[in-house]
Design a protein around this motif. Structure first.
Motif, mmCIF file in Angstrom:
data_model
loop_
_atom_site.group_PDB
_atom_site.id
_atom_site.type_symbol
_atom_site.label_atom_id
_atom_site.label_comp_id
_atom_site.label_asym_id
_atom_site.label_seq_id
_atom_site.Cartn_x
_atom_site.Cartn_y
_atom_site.Cartn_z
ATOM 1 N N ILE A 271 0.831 -1.199 0.000
ATOM 2 C CA ILE A 271 0.000 0.000 0.000
ATOM 3 C C ILE A 271 0.869 1.253 0.000
ATOM 4 C CG2 ILE A 271 -1.905 -1.116 1.196
ATOM 5 C CD1 ILE A 271 -1.039 0.268 3.746
ATOM 6 N N SER A 272 2.175 1.063 -0.062
ATOM 7 C CA SER A 272 3.094 2.200 -0.113
ATOM 8 C C SER A 272 4.386 1.751 -0.773
ATOM 9 C CB SER A 272 3.382 2.716 1.289
ATOM 10 O OG SER A 272 4.445 3.650 1.268
ATOM 11 N N ASN A 273 5.044 2.659 -1.467
ATOM 12 C CA ASN A 273 6.335 2.323 -2.068
ATOM 13 C C ASN A 273 7.492 2.733 -1.172
ATOM 14 O OD1 ASN A 273 6.337 5.082 -2.295
ATOM 15 N ND2 ASN A 273 6.788 5.145 -4.478
ATOM 16 N N ALA A 274 7.194 3.254 -0.001
ATOM 17 C CA ALA A 274 8.237 3.695 0.925
ATOM 18 C C ALA A 274 8.344 2.726 2.091
ATOM 19 C CB ALA A 274 7.950 5.106 1.425
ATOM 20 N N THR A 275 8.546 1.440 1.772
ATOM 21 C CA THR A 275 8.611 0.408 2.785
ATOM 22 C C THR A 275 9.916 -0.370 2.671
ATOM 23 O OG1 THR A 275 7.317 -0.992 1.279
ATOM 24 C CG2 THR A 275 6.131 0.082 3.072
ATOM 25 N N PHE A 296 16.224 -2.278 1.297
ATOM 26 C CA PHE A 296 15.429 -1.173 0.778
ATOM 27 C C PHE A 296 15.054 -1.452 -0.674
ATOM 28 C CE2 PHE A 296 17.305 0.326 4.546
ATOM 29 C CZ PHE A 296 16.569 1.409 5.003
ATOM 30 N N PRO A 297 13.876 -0.975 -1.112
ATOM 31 C CA PRO A 297 13.385 -1.317 -2.460
ATOM 32 C C PRO A 297 14.329 -0.869 -3.561
ATOM 33 C CG PRO A 297 12.078 0.455 -1.478
ATOM 34 C CD PRO A 297 12.943 -0.082 -0.390
ATOM 35 N N LYS A 298 14.465 -1.718 -4.572
ATOM 36 C CA LYS A 298 15.417 -1.480 -5.651
ATOM 37 C C LYS A 298 15.117 -0.203 -6.425
ATOM 38 C CE LYS A 298 17.575 -3.811 -9.586
ATOM 39 N NZ LYS A 298 17.616 -5.043 -10.399
ATOM 40 N N TYR A 299 13.812 0.149 -6.553
ATOM 41 C CA TYR A 299 13.471 1.332 -7.335
ATOM 42 C C TYR A 299 13.877 2.632 -6.654
ATOM 43 C CZ TYR A 299 9.358 0.110 -4.508
ATOM 44 O OH TYR A 299 8.526 -0.290 -3.494
ATOM 45 N N HIS A 300 14.375 2.549 -5.409
ATOM 46 C CA HIS A 300 14.938 3.728 -4.752
ATOM 47 C C HIS A 300 16.463 3.759 -4.895
ATOM 48 C CE1 HIS A 300 11.545 5.708 -2.815
ATOM 49 N NE2 HIS A 300 11.048 4.534 -2.559
ATOM 50 N N LEU A 301 17.022 2.834 -5.670
ATOM 51 C CA LEU A 301 18.465 2.734 -5.845
ATOM 52 C C LEU A 301 18.804 2.905 -7.316
ATOM 53 C CD1 LEU A 301 18.972 -0.489 -3.684
ATOM 54 C CD2 LEU A 301 19.089 1.866 -2.894
#
Length: 319
Positions: A271-275, A296-301
């Motif tokens: 429900i969030s991409n900031a997890t 941490f999620p790959k799309y933030h890297l």
């Protein structure tokens, strides 16, 4: 005909004025001024609303009028504010914790995974724990490694073309840094680092996170802020918003004397991409965190494939 045309224009203009909308914006925080995500912001008269973002912000589009706005989320007392909208309006809200609401747990089976209740107990105790700690000093170890994928491909080609053995083939194209430092902390804006040792290998200019000032991995906070990694803060599993953002499961229980150490798996509910995702260990004597390991999620890297932080909240790191 001119009179009729003028009348129609006046009616249209009046209708346009009545349909004008304004923005009601604001930010929801707790008593510690930490942002609270996933707060329900409902307009009573319209039976509709929104949910706050990871930073606690919300926006409502409303026509001119008087409205009752209801702010609610598990763990906090609901708050109702009456607001008169005649222009764009900012309404920030501070929610008061409601620990009694966490006690209402419905048991629907013979066995219930204790993980959620353990997390709730940590949330209940964390404010007093943080207040008692105050300023502190700790030892920090940072290890950063980068392997250039293009170098890997060149090495594979060289292996096919030659039978020569390179004893350094495993570190070819690798950038590596180890940092040992002492961290003195007395506030979010009062951090001092003293480096005790640094070891480098290769070109380390592009390595990420070589200083604790690039982000705070304090999971006792509602939000984990790592500005060098992402402009969006990450939702801590140990928060009221985390109860909504994550799924928890007990994966190990270790008994030590009269108390137990619970290792709990943490996975996002999407429900969030900031997890984050991983596990944490909590003891039931003081309901404090003993260990965390989160990726941490790959799309933030944007430049890297993987980022993980592991912490021991102990006097000594196990060997």
């Amino acid at each position: 005909m001119r009179q009729k045309l003028l009348f129609i224009l006046i009616v249209c203009t009046t209708a346009g004025l009545q349909a004008q909308t304004f923005k009601l914006t604001g930010r929801i925080t707790n008593a510690s001024r930490e942002a609270v995500a996933f707060v329900s912001v409902q307009v009573k008269e319209l039976q509709s609303g929104v949910v706050t973002k990871e930073n606690g912000a919300y926006t409502l589009l409303l026509e001119a009028g008087k409205y009752d706005i209801v702010y609610s989320i598990v763990g906090y007392k609901p708050q109702v504010l009456t607001i008169t909208i005649t222009k764009d309006y900012i309404q920030n809200v501070i929610l008061e914790e409601d620990l009694a609401s966490l006690e209402n747990v419905t048991i629907r089976s013979k066995y219930k995974d204790p993980s959620v209740n353990i997390i709730r107990s940590v949330i209940r105790h964390k404010d007093s724990l943080i207040a008692s700690v105050g300023a502190y000093s700790t030892d920090v170890y940072i290890k950063a490694v980068q392997q250039d994928s293009s170098t890997k491909q060149q090495r594979v080609k060289a292996k096919k073309d030659s039978v020569k053995i390179n004893p350094y083939k495993d570190i070819a194209g690798m950038a590596f840094t180890e940092v040992f430092l002492k961290l003195d902390f007395s506030g979010e804006q009062k951090i001092k680092e003293e480096r005790a040792g640094v070891k480098k290998l290769g070109n380390t200019t592009d390595l990420f996170y070589l200083s604790s000032t690039e982000g705070s991995f304090n999971f006792y906070n509602n939000l984990v802020k790592v500005p060098a990694l992402s402009n969006t803060p990450f939702i801590s599993p140990v928060s009221y918003s985390g109860l909504l953002a994550y799924k928890f499961k007990t994966i190990n229980v270790e008994k030590r004397g009269a108390y137990k150490w619970y290792t709990i798996s943490v996975k996002p509910r999407l429900i969030s991409n900031a997890t984050v995702e991983g596990e944490l260990t909590i003891n039931d004597s003081t309901y404090t965190i003993e260990h965390t390991r989160f990726s941490f999620p790959k799309y933030h890297l944007p430049q890297y494939d993987f980022f993980e932080v592991e912490q021991w909240y102990l006097k000594h790191i196990p060997v």
